[in-house]
Design an enzyme around this catalytic site. Structure first.
Site, short mmCIF file in Angstrom:
data_model
loop_
_atom_site.label_atom_id
_atom_site.label_comp_id
_atom_site.label_asym_id
_atom_site.label_seq_id
_atom_site.Cartn_x
_atom_site.Cartn_y
_atom_site.Cartn_z
N CYS A 173 0.83 -1.20 0.00
CA CYS A 173 0.00 0.00 0.00
C CYS A 173 0.87 1.25 0.00
O CYS A 173 2.04 1.21 0.31
CB CYS A 173 -0.95 0.04 1.18
SG CYS A 173 -1.94 -1.42 1.39
N ARG A 223 5.42 -0.51 -4.74
CA ARG A 223 5.11 -1.20 -3.49
C ARG A 223 4.09 -2.31 -3.69
O ARG A 223 3.94 -3.16 -2.82
CB ARG A 223 4.61 -0.19 -2.45
CG ARG A 223 5.64 0.85 -2.07
CD ARG A 223 5.03 1.96 -1.22
NE ARG A 223 4.65 1.50 0.10
CZ ARG A 223 5.45 1.50 1.15
NH1 ARG A 223 6.70 1.91 1.03
NH2 ARG A 223 5.03 1.09 2.32
N TRP A 272 -3.36 -2.58 -1.42
CA TRP A 272 -3.06 -3.99 -1.67
C TRP A 272 -4.02 -4.80 -0.79
O TRP A 272 -3.98 -4.70 0.43
CB TRP A 272 -1.61 -4.29 -1.32
CG TRP A 272 -1.12 -5.66 -1.70
CD1 TRP A 272 -0.69 -6.06 -2.91
CD2 TRP A 272 -1.01 -6.79 -0.84
NE1 TRP A 272 -0.30 -7.38 -2.87
CE2 TRP A 272 -0.49 -7.85 -1.62
CE3 TRP A 272 -1.30 -7.02 0.51
CZ2 TRP A 272 -0.25 -9.12 -1.09
CZ3 TRP A 272 -1.07 -8.28 1.04
CH2 TRP A 272 -0.55 -9.31 0.24
N ASN A 286 -2.62 2.34 5.95
CA ASN A 286 -1.78 1.17 5.68
C ASN A 286 -1.73 0.33 6.94
O ASN A 286 -1.68 0.87 8.05
CB ASN A 286 -0.35 1.58 5.31
CG ASN A 286 -0.26 2.14 3.91
OD1 ASN A 286 -1.23 2.15 3.17
ND2 ASN A 286 0.92 2.62 3.56
N GLY A 287 -1.65 -0.99 6.78
CA GLY A 287 -1.57 -1.86 7.95
C GLY A 287 -2.82 -2.71 8.10
O GLY A 287 -3.65 -2.82 7.19
N GLU A 309 16.92 -18.54 -5.08
CA GLU A 309 16.66 -17.17 -5.52
C GLU A 309 16.29 -17.15 -7.00
O GLU A 309 15.38 -16.40 -7.40
CB GLU A 309 17.87 -16.29 -5.24
CG GLU A 309 17.75 -14.86 -5.69
CD GLU A 309 16.64 -14.09 -5.00
OE1 GLU A 309 16.31 -12.99 -5.50
OE2 GLU A 309 16.09 -14.56 -3.99
N LYS A 348 12.72 -15.72 -8.50
CA LYS A 348 12.62 -14.68 -9.52
C LYS A 348 11.73 -15.13 -10.68
O LYS A 348 10.91 -14.37 -11.17
CB LYS A 348 14.01 -14.31 -10.05
CG LYS A 348 14.84 -13.50 -9.09
CD LYS A 348 14.24 -12.11 -8.89
CE LYS A 348 14.71 -11.52 -7.57
NZ LYS A 348 14.04 -12.06 -6.39
N GLU A 404 8.08 -15.26 -9.58
CA GLU A 404 7.55 -13.94 -9.25
C GLU A 404 7.08 -13.17 -10.48
O GLU A 404 6.00 -12.57 -10.46
CB GLU A 404 8.63 -13.09 -8.55
CG GLU A 404 8.78 -13.34 -7.07
CD GLU A 404 9.84 -12.44 -6.46
OE1 GLU A 404 9.59 -11.93 -5.35
OE2 GLU A 404 10.90 -12.23 -7.08
N HIS A 451 15.79 -38.22 -4.47
CA HIS A 451 14.89 -38.42 -3.32
C HIS A 451 13.50 -37.83 -3.56
O HIS A 451 12.79 -37.51 -2.62
CB HIS A 451 15.51 -37.80 -2.07
CG HIS A 451 16.79 -38.44 -1.64
ND1 HIS A 451 16.86 -39.73 -1.18
CD2 HIS A 451 18.07 -37.98 -1.66
CE1 HIS A 451 18.12 -40.04 -0.91
NE2 HIS A 451 18.88 -38.98 -1.19
N LYS A 475 6.11 -4.69 -2.89
CA LYS A 475 7.53 -4.48 -2.68
C LYS A 475 7.87 -4.46 -1.20
O LYS A 475 8.80 -5.12 -0.75
CB LYS A 475 7.95 -3.16 -3.33
CG LYS A 475 9.45 -2.86 -3.23
CD LYS A 475 10.27 -3.87 -4.00
CE LYS A 475 11.75 -3.53 -4.00
NZ LYS A 475 12.54 -4.56 -4.67
#
Length: 611
Positions: A2, A27, A75, A100-101, A484, A488, A491, A507, A606
């Site tokens: 947000c 964000r 968001w 926000n929150g 990582e 990526k 995402e 395995h 973000k």
């Protein structure tokens, strides 16, 4: 998550609000809105699901203009992305709120308010704030500041707030707890935002609110109250960032720009922190020497990409410095009962410095009685920076793309600096320190060489455009690099990707391998190379298509079903930093081919400032 922007000025603030929202798009959000107090002393609000540009077009149709207003990118947490759930929220055409929150007791407040006759038009937790402020402001006959203060006492959870009222049209009240908020200082005007980036076009002077602060903003005055209600002064700080620091320039996407900025960012992170083949201990803080002498172990707390950086650092701490190291996902750490090591250094890692789970993990570690704390962070004055005893800034500069690139590699550089620094108090000799420092100094130039692979990787990416799954493999230090790389790819291209230690293939994951699942492998030139080659034969025997990012000295060769991309030669200790970059480029080019939103992938934010 947000974004908040607000302003009270002697000029039309609507363009400032819209530009601020654009600069907060990184964000992550799914809707946006603006509320102003117009010339008729009425609240005029425009909200739209989707992108800020759609809100901007709607504002032009409404011809909004005002000297005071609040704006927001949302968001979704409570309620689906929709116009009715978008902020700002209004109560009885009098009070408007952006938030926000998360308000954890919103259900109880909602039930009480419904009984009192309040009507709800959204599914959000935020709307209860607007009603509660109205209750104290109008029915309780309190001015806006006191109404907000009274409301805050009844809220449980995290918030950053901006509140306006038609009864006091020249006043903007703001508050923060658990969610970042900054005040921009102009001449005869004040602004609020979630991030300094939103306000750089109008000011470079900022006040960073502390936890629990409430601020009363008018055109010609600013008053701040701390968590106890006492009036306080907070320092005004000059930002070194400029408005064009967050522009894309010649690049198609922010992510690609930030990939290409890594050489400079790494050089900046190293600047003034090494001298005469040694790491300067004082670069960690004036108490670093005293604290480092006490450290017997390291406990890393982080999330997402930062967690992967921590996993690489664990190898470094234990292999190079002989220091025991634990790495935990922050959202798990605070809900278990860890064994407390009083001489442990708690290391938090966060690009934004506002990651809610990591911040809560640090506070829990302090409560439990762990030792001293250090943060690796990219944002000065962020909450984690203020909460930590020692600070090592990554100096990556603004990172707008949601998928972290330069923040990750600079985190690795910062962590290796820390490993060397602590190693001096433990098992590391001067020769080893000098060797590692030499490797760090050589990194910027090697990164430039890696970026020369861009066109080659762009061609390889074409072979991924029709794929739905991918497997990443690595061993030792490079398993976190594989993790990582998988993160990526998933995402920004929405391809399902998983990472495994190469030795774990037999395995379970081997059952997934066929000619439709590409297997991407990181192959540095170290003692695990021969074992890795054996693991890859397991893939080829099942018809899997291999893409090997190999150190030039590893003598991997392309053959049928095996595409080898040679990466610049590098020493094993710093190879995780080098081998990360080709995987970033691969993910980027695959996402471009698939037509996804590279910089703002769906459902992601973000700065994750909620649990």
């Amino acid at each position: 998550m947000c974004g908040i922007v607000g302003a009270v000025a002697q000029r039309d603030v609507v363009p400032i609000l819209v530009e601020g929202l654009k600069r907060l798009e990184y964000r992550g959000y799914d809707s946006a809105g603006v509320a102003i107090i117009d010339q008729n002393n009425e609240i005029d609000r425009v909200r739209m699901p989707g992108k800020v540009v759609e809100l901007e077009n709607a504002i032009k149709e409404h011809n909004l203009s005002s000297q005071i207003g609040i704006a927001h990118t949302r968001w979704a947490t409570h309620g689906i992305p929709s116009q009715s759930n978008a902020h700002p929220h209004i109560c009885r055409k009098t009070v408007a709120v952006v938030h926000n929150g998360i308000i954890e007791n919103h259900e109880a407040l909602r039930a009480t308010q419904i009984k009192a006759g309040y009507e709800f038009t959204s599914d959000t937790d935020t709307e209860v704030i607007a009603h509660q402020v109205y209750e104290h402001h109008i029915n309780g006959k309190k001015d806006l500041l006191e109404a907000v203060k009274a409301t805050l006492k009844e809220l449980e959870g995290a918030y950053a707030l901006g509140v306006v009222s038609i009864n006091e049209p020249g006043r903007l009240v703001t508050a923060r707890r658990g969610s970042p908020l900054v005040i921009g200082v102009g001449i005869g005007e004040y602004f609020i935002a979630s991030d300094v980036a939103a306000l750089l076009p109008v000011t470079q002077r900022f006040i960073f609110l502390e936890e629990g602060d409430v601020a009363d903003l008018k055109r010609d005055s600013l008053t701040i109250y701390d968590v106890s209600g006492k009036q306080v002064e907070r320092p005004v700080k000059e930002s070194e960032l400029t408005a064009d620091a967050v522009e894309r320039g010649e690049f198609r996407h922010y992510m690609l720009k930030e990939i290409y900025e890594q050489s400079r960012a790494i050089a900046d992170t190293l600047e003034s922190r090494i001298s005469n083949k040694k790491v300067l201990i004082e670069s960690f803080g004036i108490k670093a020497d005293e604290i480092f002498q006490q450290v017997k172990s390291v406990h890393i707390i982080a999330c997402g990409t930062s967690y992967h950086a921590g996993l690489v650092a664990k190898h470094w701490f234990e292999t190079l410095a002989g220091i025991p190291c634990e790495v935990e996902v922050a959202s798990e750490f605070r809900y278990r009962k860890p064994v407390v090591r009083k001489n442990a250094l708690i290391v938090t890692i966060s690009q934004s410095g506002e990651t809610a789970d990591t911040l809560a993990g640090l506070k829990e570690a302090k409560r439990l009685g762990f030792g001293h704390s250090l943060v690796v962070c990219n944002v000065p004055e962020s909450s984690l920076v203020r909460e930590s005893e020692l600070v090592l800034m990554t100096r990556a500069g603004p990172e707008i793309g949601v998928a972290s690139t330069k923040a990750f590699t600079t985190q690795l550089v910062a962590l290796l600096l820390l490993v060397i620094a602590l190693g001096r108090y433990n098992e590391m000799d001067e020769e080893t320190e000098a060797k590692l420092v030499h490797q760090l100094v050589a990194l910027p130039q090697k990164v430039e060489k890696v970026l020369e692979m861009d066109k080659e990787i762009e061609l390889v990416a074409e072979e991924f455009a029709d794929k739905f799954h991918a497997l990443f493999l690595g061993r030792g230090l490079h398993y976190p690099v594989a993790m990582e790389g998988a993160l990526k790819l998933k995402e920004i291209s929405y391809i399902h990707a998983e990472a495994y230690p190469a030795g774990e293939l037999k395995h379970g994951p081997l059952a997934l391998v066929d000619d439709k699942m590409p297997v991407i492998t990181v192959a540095p030139n170290n003692e695990l190379l021969d074992k890795l080659k054996s693991n890859l034969q397991e893939v080829r025997a099942r018809g899997g298509e291999l893409y090997v990012f190999a150190d030039a000295k590893s003598k991997f060769k392309s053959e049928e079903g095996v595409k080898v991309l040679n990466v610049v030669e590098c020493e094993d200790e710093t190879s995780p930093i080098i081998h990360t970059i080709p995987l970033q480029l691969l993910s980027y080019h695959v996402a471009v081919l698939k037509g996804t939103d590279v910089d703002q992938p769906r459902n992601l934010a973000k700065s994750v400032t909620v649990e």
